[in-house]
Structure formats: structure tokens, C-alpha cells
Design an enzyme around this catalytic site. Structure first.
Site, mmCIF file in Angstrom:
data_model
loop_
_atom_site.group_PDB
_atom_site.id
_atom_site.type_symbol
_atom_site.label_atom_id
_atom_site.label_comp_id
_atom_site.label_asym_id
_atom_site.label_seq_id
_atom_site.Cartn_x
_atom_site.Cartn_y
_atom_site.Cartn_z
ATOM 1 N N GLY A 187 -5.953 -3.771 6.991
ATOM 2 C CA GLY A 187 -7.065 -2.849 6.785
ATOM 3 C C GLY A 187 -8.387 -3.333 7.339
ATOM 4 N N THR A 243 0.821 -1.200 0.000
ATOM 5 C CA THR A 243 0.000 0.000 0.000
ATOM 6 C C THR A 243 0.854 1.249 0.000
ATOM 7 O OG1 THR A 243 -1.784 -1.083 1.178
ATOM 8 C CG2 THR A 243 -1.711 1.304 1.319
HETATM 9 C C1 SD4 Z 1 -5.471 -3.350 3.038
HETATM 10 N N1 SD4 Z 1 -4.187 -1.655 4.144
HETATM 11 O O1 SD4 Z 1 -6.152 -3.409 2.025
HETATM 12 C C2 SD4 Z 1 -4.197 -2.553 3.007
HETATM 13 C C3 SD4 Z 1 -3.021 -3.471 2.948
HETATM 14 C C4 SD4 Z 1 -1.692 -2.885 3.325
HETATM 15 O O2 SD4 Z 1 0.622 -3.083 3.433
HETATM 16 O O3 SD4 Z 1 -1.569 -1.784 3.802
HETATM 17 N N2 SD4 Z 1 -0.598 -3.597 3.156
HETATM 18 O O4 SD4 Z 1 -5.778 -3.936 4.079
#
Ligand code: SD4
Length: 328
Positions: A247, A193
Site C-alpha cells: 500500500g 487485506t
Molecule cells: C497495506 N494494502 O496496508 C495493505 C496490505 C495488503 O495484502 O494488502 N496486504 O499496505
């Protein structure tokens, strides 16, 4: 002030930060500079996992969650579980600029993005995502994100056969409830992300996020990525925040809203970041996540839990991007 412009991003996504830096110094608005920065990561597939083809779902498909927010006006645009269009952050900007809505989802988000001129429909899988998915199917015949469901002996679909010994606990189609089975959480160590904040010369802030979400998720899953206040938040009067991690858990706490509101009440960025993370850890001691916080003076800090976090900064006093490491 000489503290601005300023670019801050999750993880050592150096090229993305450089792209944002070049854009903001070239006279683009904070919003457009965030789009440049996050797009760079989508294109380069930072860490191999940001952007299309990073994190396949149970069916091997890769979808995009993205968000953009203007801290001067509090306008937000977002796309959730968008399929067939690679330009997540650009699609989010289209939603913000050209509609009265805040978020579009799924196939209709793709249709909108394409109708507004973004390239598509495109296949969002990559060689890497297909390999990752094939391995998962072969080695782990167990769903990651389903509570209370037994794995089948053949690798999915995750419906129990009629003759399994689950009896009347089986609902429609053999979908079974009330069976306790520890499901392994996805590991978020892929850093898939990008969440980025950019302050222009006069301190106007924009934030943006782009992600493939979580690997092997149930199709249709939307993470914290497109949720304003969760993956990112900005208010020119206070500062900005970006988040990364689990998340599914983090979006229950709106950690970036929390960070900005704590700073509004006078907390320093470091304390605000730590406070937001510890609120989550208190309820979910096994969660993994991190935030960065930046106040309106450009002071920045990070906090993390369950993993070591790095965030990148480019300011006028630096020769190039600098990476800051934060330990849990
Ligand atoms: C999620 N926050 O879709 C994202 C994944 C993430 O490093 O941050 N990965 O849950």
C-alpha cells in the site's frame, strides 16, 4: 439481469464472500452487504491476518484501516490507523452515514466509533500478533520501514547512541540521517487485506476494504486501505475495483481509480487491471500488488505483479464461491 447480484473479493476469503452473498440476497443494500462480508473477515481473521491482531506495528500494536464506498452516490467513509476498536468496516460505515466527513484517524476514530455504539475500547492484539512481533524483535533488529537509519545493536528503539560513529549526521535524540542502509521491505504474502465489491440485483455497487496494514510498520502509518481510489473504488455507471499489496507504493497511483476511469473510457476489465498494475511496476519494479476489476455488466478480471493473486467471485450462475487465480 441474471448476472446480479454479484460479490467479488480479494483472496480466497470464502466465508466473507458467502456472508456478502447471503446479505445481498436477503435484501440488504450493497453497502450493508459489503459490511457483512468484510465484517465476517474481521471476525474470522481471514488468513490469520485480516482484522484485529493481524499485522503488529513496531510497538506490537495492531490498528485498523477500513473504507466503504457507495457507487451510486460516491459517498465514502473511512477510518485510518484506528486503535482499540475491532469493527473497522462498521466504523467506516458510521463515518459515511452519520458525518459530513470522509475519514477519521487514530484515537479519535476509535472515540467516534465507540460513541456511536461500537464495542470498545478493546485490545486489538492477538496471541499470533504478539508472537509474530516477538520473533521479529528477536531475529531482525532492524526497522523495516525506515530509510537512512542504522539499526542499533540492541533491538531498537531506533535511535543511535550518542557515542556511535555517526557524528554530526545525528539529529535530535540521535535520530540519524544520510546513512544508507538497505531496509528490507515487509513481505505482503500474508494477504492481510480484504477488498470487496458487491453489485445488487439492479447493479448498484458498493466496495469496502478492511486491513491491519503492514507488519512492523512505523506506528501511525496509514496504508492504501482507507484511501478511496487506491484500495477500492466504485461508480455504478462504470464498475468497481479492489486492490491488495504494498500500500505504501500503491497509494501513490490510485490504482482502483485508474481501473474505473480506464473502463469508463472503454477498456475491458482485464486490460484496465493490467494497465493500472503496470503503471506502478514501471516505476517500482520490486513492488508487490494486485487488483480485481469488474465492469457494470459483471465481467471481471484480475492483474498482479510480484506475486500470484487470487480473487473470489459469487454470482447467480455459480453453486458456491469460485476462486480465480491470476499469474504475474
Ligand atoms: C497495506 N494494502 O496496508 C495493505 C496490505 C495488503 O495484502 O494488502 N496486504 O499496505
Amino acid at each position: 439481469s441474471s448476472k446480479f447480484p454479484l460479490v467479488v473479493s480479494t483472496w480466497p476469503f470464502l466465508e466473507a464472500v458467502r456472508a456478502g452473498w447471503t446479505a445481498i440476497n436477503g435484501g440488504l443494500s450493497s453497502v450493508d452487504a459489503v459490511v457483512e462480508g468484510c465484517s465476517a473477515c474481521e471476525l474470522l481473521r481471514c488468513d490469520g491476518t485480516v482484522g484485529p491482531g493481524g499485522s503488529p506495528d513496531e510497538n506490537s500494536e495492531s490498528t485498523i484501516d477500513a473504507l466503504i464506498m457507495n457507487g451510486a452516490t460516491m459517498e465514502v467513509g473511512a477510518v485510518a490507523a484506528m486503535r482499540y476498536v475491532k469493527d473497522g468496516i462498521k466504523a467506516a460505515r458510521l463515518v459515511m452515514l452519520y458525518t459530513e466527513h470522509t475519514m477519521l484517524a487514530g484515537d479519535q476514530a476509535s472515540a467516534f466509533a465507540i460513541s456511536m455504539g461500537l464495542p470498545g475500547p478493546s485490545n486489538l492484539s492477538s496471541t499470533e500478533s504478539m508472537e509474530k512481533w516477538t520473533k521479529w524483535r528477536e531475529n531482525q533488529c532492524q526497522p523495516n520501514f525506515r530509510k537512512n537509519v542504522l539499526p542499533t545493536n540492541s533491538c531498537g528503539p531506533y535511535h543511535l547512541k550518542k557515542d556511535s560513529n555517526v557524528g554530526d549526521q545525528c539529529l535530535v535524540d540521535g535520530f540519524c540521517e544520510n546513512i544508507r542502509m538497505k531496509s528490507s521491505r515487509v513481505d505482503f504474502h500474508n494477504h492481510d487485506t480484504i477488498s470487496m465489491a458487491i453489485f445488487d440485483k439492479s447493479g448498484h455497487i458498493a466496495v469496502g476494504t478492511s486491513t491491519n496494514g503492514a507488519s512492523f510498520k512505523i506506528p501511525g502509518r496509514v496504508g492504501d486501505g482507507p484511501i478511496a481510489g487506491s484500495s477500492a473504488y466504485a461508480d455504478d455507471e462504470v464498475g468497481a475495483c479492489g486492490a491488495t499489496g504494498d500500500g505504501d507504493i500503491m497509494m501513490r497511483f490510485l490504482p482502483c481509480y485508474q481501473v474505473v476511469e480506464s473502463m469508463r473510457l472503454g477498456m475491458a476489465p482485464r486490460r484496465a487491471a493490467k494497465d493500472a498494475i503496470s503503471r506502478i511496476a514501471k516505476k517500482y519494479p520490486t513492488f508487490v500488488g494486485a487488483v480485481f476489476a469488474v465492469d457494470k455488466n459483471g465481467t471481471h478480471a484480475g492483474a498482479c505483479y510480484g506475486w500470484t493473486f487470487q480473487y473470489s467471485v459469487r454470482s447467480p450462475s455459480m453453486d458456491d464461491v469460485e476462486v480465480f487465480t491470476v499469474y504475474p
